[in-house]
Design a protein around this motif. Structure first.
Motif, PDB file in Angstrom:
ATOM      1  N   ALA A   1     -35.107  24.214  63.250  1.00 10.24           N
ATOM      2  CA  ALA A   1     -36.425  23.757  63.690  1.00 10.24           C
ATOM      3  C   ALA A   1     -36.707  24.261  65.096  1.00 10.24           C
ATOM      4  O   ALA A   1     -37.792  24.784  65.373  1.00 10.24           O
ATOM      5  N   ARG A   2     -35.722  24.135  65.985  1.00  9.93           N
ATOM      6  CA  ARG A   2     -35.885  24.601  67.358  1.00  9.93           C
ATOM      7  C   ARG A   2     -36.216  26.092  67.419  1.00  9.93           C
ATOM      8  O   ARG A   2     -37.177  26.514  68.047  1.00  9.93           O
ATOM      9  N   LEU A   3     -35.384  26.899  66.731  1.00  6.12           N
ATOM     10  CA  LEU A   3     -35.553  28.343  66.797  1.00  6.12           C
ATOM     11  C   LEU A   3     -36.873  28.785  66.191  1.00  6.12           C
ATOM     12  O   LEU A   3     -37.566  29.639  66.742  1.00  6.12           O
ATOM     13  N   SER A   4     -37.225  28.204  65.030  1.00  3.97           N
ATOM     14  CA  SER A   4     -38.436  28.683  64.360  1.00  3.97           C
ATOM     15  C   SER A   4     -39.671  28.226  65.128  1.00  3.97           C
ATOM     16  O   SER A   4     -40.692  28.908  65.113  1.00  3.97           O
ATOM     17  N   ARG A   5     -39.568  27.080  65.821  1.00  2.00           N
ATOM     18  CA  ARG A   5     -40.691  26.650  66.651  1.00  2.00           C
ATOM     19  C   ARG A   5     -40.915  27.662  67.775  1.00  2.00           C
ATOM     20  O   ARG A   5     -42.050  28.069  68.050  1.00  2.00           O
ATOM     21  N   ALA A   6     -39.808  28.071  68.420  1.00  2.00           N
ATOM     22  CA  ALA A   6     -39.925  29.050  69.497  1.00  2.00           C
ATOM     23  C   ALA A   6     -40.558  30.332  68.972  1.00  2.00           C
ATOM     24  O   ALA A   6     -41.436  30.934  69.607  1.00  2.00           O
ATOM     25  N   GLN A   7     -40.130  30.755  67.788  1.00  2.66           N
ATOM     26  CA  GLN A   7     -40.645  31.960  67.156  1.00  2.66           C
ATOM     27  C   GLN A   7     -42.147  31.812  66.889  1.00  2.66           C
ATOM     28  O   GLN A   7     -42.926  32.725  67.122  1.00  2.66           O
ATOM     29  N   MET A   8     -42.515  30.621  66.412  1.00  3.47           N
ATOM     30  CA  MET A   8     -43.910  30.344  66.103  1.00  3.47           C
ATOM     31  C   MET A   8     -44.771  30.386  67.361  1.00  3.47           C
ATOM     32  O   MET A   8     -45.874  30.925  67.351  1.00  3.47           O
ATOM     33  N   LEU A   9     -44.252  29.847  68.472  1.00  2.00           N
ATOM     34  CA  LEU A   9     -45.039  29.826  69.711  1.00  2.00           C
ATOM     35  C   LEU A   9     -45.359  31.249  70.167  1.00  2.00           C
ATOM     36  O   LEU A   9     -46.411  31.509  70.737  1.00  2.00           O
ATOM     37  N   VAL A  10     -44.425  32.186  69.894  1.00  4.02           N
ATOM     38  CA  VAL A  10     -44.685  33.578  70.251  1.00  4.02           C
ATOM     39  C   VAL A  10     -45.727  34.171  69.317  1.00  4.02           C
ATOM     40  O   VAL A  10     -46.682  34.823  69.750  1.00  4.02           O
ATOM     41  N   GLU A  11     -45.551  33.927  68.017  1.00  6.30           N
ATOM     42  CA  GLU A  11     -46.389  34.612  67.021  1.00  6.30           C
ATOM     43  C   GLU A  11     -47.813  34.068  66.955  1.00  6.30           C
ATOM     44  O   GLU A  11     -48.736  34.805  66.640  1.00  6.30           O
ATOM     45  N   LYS A  12     -47.986  32.768  67.251  1.00  2.00           N
ATOM     46  CA  LYS A  12     -49.291  32.191  66.917  1.00  2.00           C
ATOM     47  C   LYS A  12     -50.423  32.662  67.825  1.00  2.00           C
ATOM     48  O   LYS A  12     -51.573  32.446  67.512  1.00  2.00           O
ATOM     49  N   ASN A  13     -50.069  33.334  68.908  1.00  2.00           N
ATOM     50  CA  ASN A  13     -51.118  33.843  69.778  1.00  2.00           C
ATOM     51  C   ASN A  13     -51.372  35.334  69.580  1.00  2.00           C
ATOM     52  O   ASN A  13     -52.032  35.977  70.388  1.00  2.00           O
TER      53      ASN A  13
END
Lengths: 313, 304
Positions: free
Chosen positions: B179-191
């Motif tokens: 959850a931690r890692l994919s959240r970090a990944q998502m924060l990069v990708e979503k913008n």
């Protein structure tokens, strides 16, 4: 500095509270009812209800939680299925486990940090290759596998060291160390490799900075540059890693203890799980998690001393 | 290097020509196999997986049969019993293969489940942001405060010991890290621009997250999958070693080592073969994680 310490201590409290709620809920999630199992198979519903009342299981969850927390803070860790106070069980088993964990730490720090410093200060030399080789072996192989290998080689084949049991350090230091040597290596090798790698990266990075060049330019010897200039800053991230590994080391100690048949928290927890003795598991978990959080807090405070820049943030 | 440059330059099909959803994954797999370390790791794992899945065809004897064909206790390795026999006259070759199968099934099953839940939670939490994200992340932080082995032990206390419960415990233990890692990944990708483009086209949040963003955000998480399987094998072996795993006589790598521990004096082979199998498997998984990392991270690739 005082403000920094107080702020960090206050940050630790919510973490402990959250963790204690998690442990508390784990026990409440247990299928079945402690009252039913305590009353035995032949108990009447009235008797079960009576025990429920005595245990306070009829109160709401928050009320039960606060009461449990109050008992914990007063040092009352509950009673095991066999009717022995958990605090006494822990008092008997903890010294052995802590002894092993401390020995593993001492070993890992004594091996990992010097090796990491040498490898970082002299990249692509023998030191560096030694560290890489050691890392590959120690990180790839779990501690209990290393333990069995050591047990077979030094305990059974060569008969140099005892294969089981524990002697208290305070009653007989020599024999105690004999019993500790193999388990401490098995538990500490992984940690030593992790510390070595972080120290290497950290030292290698700092050796490229301007103030190191300045130190060299003013004519300091290589060793002095590394020890009195590079090391102090390089150790900040290493302190974090050392503290973060406490959880893994304590958990690893539980397993390694079983390999070397040492009496300790490992045996206590494993037997408790097999007997489904929830109170013992719960209290042991609380104690271990508290140690983990407290050590991490202390590490946070230690950065403040090592690197004054952190204090101001 | 010359061998590589002498190859004809591969003309990549344009983005239009590639299969839409496989392109990134396919390219990653290709890069892993071109890396010698990756190739060794993948071949090693394949051999072990085939041996484990085909255990019933490869092994001559049944793993739990005692005194089969008049075999004796503590037979050292021979042609008939390549890994020897144990204190109950059981064939260790069969027990190691079946044990490997159990360990692989538990670990891969647990990581598949744990990573799916963890990645979904992390993606949604990261994409949603706000109070939802804040609450989820505090819960994840609290879960991460427990060392994995202790968390798994707590779960086994609730559920009782056993093979399936072991898998559940390991799966739960894997959720917070993913959850931690994919959240970090998502924060990069979503913008990224392509997300704004899909939003402009009127795509709903679930479609954007699981169809568009996940195609880019998942490959970097594969490194963690390999490491998690490695961790799951160690964790399940440790728990089986403690006697908290499958019920005997069912073998697993951990329980084989537990058996061997009390017979080290009589039969070194009882420990040696399961231990070597496990060490080889873990080494391959570590190499695979390195290879995936090199294949998916542009920074790591540049160094090669």
């Amino acid at each position: 500095m005082v403000a920094f310490v107080v702020r960090r201590l206050l940050q630790g409290v919510p973490v402990l509270l959250l963790a204690s709620i998690a442990v508390f809920l784990v026990l409440r999630l247990v299928p079945g009812d402690p009252a039913t199992s305590l009353a035995g198979p032949d108990a009447t519903p009235q008797r079960v209800e009576e025990i429920r009342g005595q245990l306070g299981l009829n109160d709401s969850l928050p009320v039960q939680y606060v009461r449990w927390l109050g008992q914990l803070l007063r040092g009352d860790l509950g009673t095991s299925i066999r009717g022995i106070e958990v605090s006494r069980l822990l008092k008997d088993s903890m010294p052995s486990t802590l002894e092993l964990a401390v020995a593993a730490y001492i070993f890992a720090l004594m091996l990992g940090i010097p090796l990491g410093v040498m490898a970082g200060a002299h990249p692509r030399t023998g030191w560096d290759w030694t560290l890489s080789g050691f890392t590959l072996i120690s990180i790839g192989i779990p501690s209990f596998l290393t333990g069995i290998l050591l047990l077979w080689l030094f305990g059974v084949q060569l008969s140099w060291l005892p294969t089981s049991g524990r002697v208290s350090f305070f009653s007989n230091p020599g024999q105690s160390l004999e019993h500790l040597l193999l388990p401490a290596y098995a538990l500490g090798a992984n940690l030593a490799a992790v510390l070595g790698r972080y120290t290497r990266t950290s030292v290698a990075e700092i050796m490229g900075q301007d103030y190191i060049r300045t130190a060299r330019a003013k004519g300091l010897a290589g060793r002095q540059v590394v020890v009195s200039h590079a090391l102090r800053n390089a150790l900040v991230p290493v302190v974090t890693i050392t503290a973060l590994q406490v959880g893994a080391v304590l958990a690893g100690a539980v397993v390694v203890e079983q390999v070397f048949t040492r009496p300790g928290m490992g045996r206590l927890v494993v037997e408790a799980i097999q007997n489904r003795d929830y109170v013992v598991v719960q209290s042991t978990l609380v104690v271990l998690v508290t140690i983990f959080v407290v050590v991490n807090l202390s590490a946070d405070l230690a950065y403040g001393f090592l690197d004054p820049r952190i204090r101001r943030r | 290097m010359t061998a590589l440059t002498s190859e004809p330059v591969v003309v990549r099909e344009s983005w239009r020509g590639r299969k839409r959803h496989e392109s990134m994954l396919f390219a990653t797999v290709e890069r892993i196999l071109r890396n010698p370390v990756g190739l060794v790791a993948v071949s090693g794992i394949l051999v072990l997986v085939v041996a484990a899945l085909g255990a019933s065809f490869i092994a001559k004897y049944s793993p739990n049969d005692q005194a089969y064909h008049g075999a004796a206790r503590y037979l050292s390795p021979s042609f008939d019993h390549p890994f020897g026999t144990d204190y109950l006259r059981r064939d260790l070759f069969a027990r190691t293969l079946f044990g490997l199968r159990n360990s692989l099934l538990i670990s891969i099953g647990a990581v598949t489940f744990g990573s799916s839940v963890g990645i979904s939670v992390g993606f949604l939490s990261g994409y949603a942001g706000g109070w939802f994200d804040a609450i989820i992340m505090r819960v994840i932080d609290a879960l991460l405060a427990f060392p994995g082995l202790l968390a798994a032990m707590a779960i086994l206390t609730i559920l009782g010991t056993g093979l399936v419960n072991l898998a559940i415990a390991i799966a739960v233990f894997n959720i917070p890290a993913f959850a931690r890692l994919s959240r970090a990944q998502m924060l990069v990708e979503k913008n990224r621009d392509y997300v704004f483009a899909s939003q402009a086209l009127g795509a709903g949040p679930l479609r954007i997250v699981f169809r568009h963003i996940s195609a880019n955000a998942i490959p970097p998480l594969l490194t963690q999958v390999a490491l998690a399987i490695n961790g799951a094998i160690v964790l399940s072996a440790a728990l089986s070693f403690l006697g908290l795993g499958e019920k005997p006589p069912e073998p697993s790598l951990g329980s084989l080592l537990n058996d061997a521990k009390s017979h080290l004096r009589d039969a070194w082979w009882m420990a040696a073969f399961p231990a070597a199998t496990m060490a080889f498997l873990l080494l391959c998984l570590n190499f695979l994680a390195d290879a995936i990392n090199e294949a998916t991270s542009p920074y790591a690739r540049r160094k090669v």
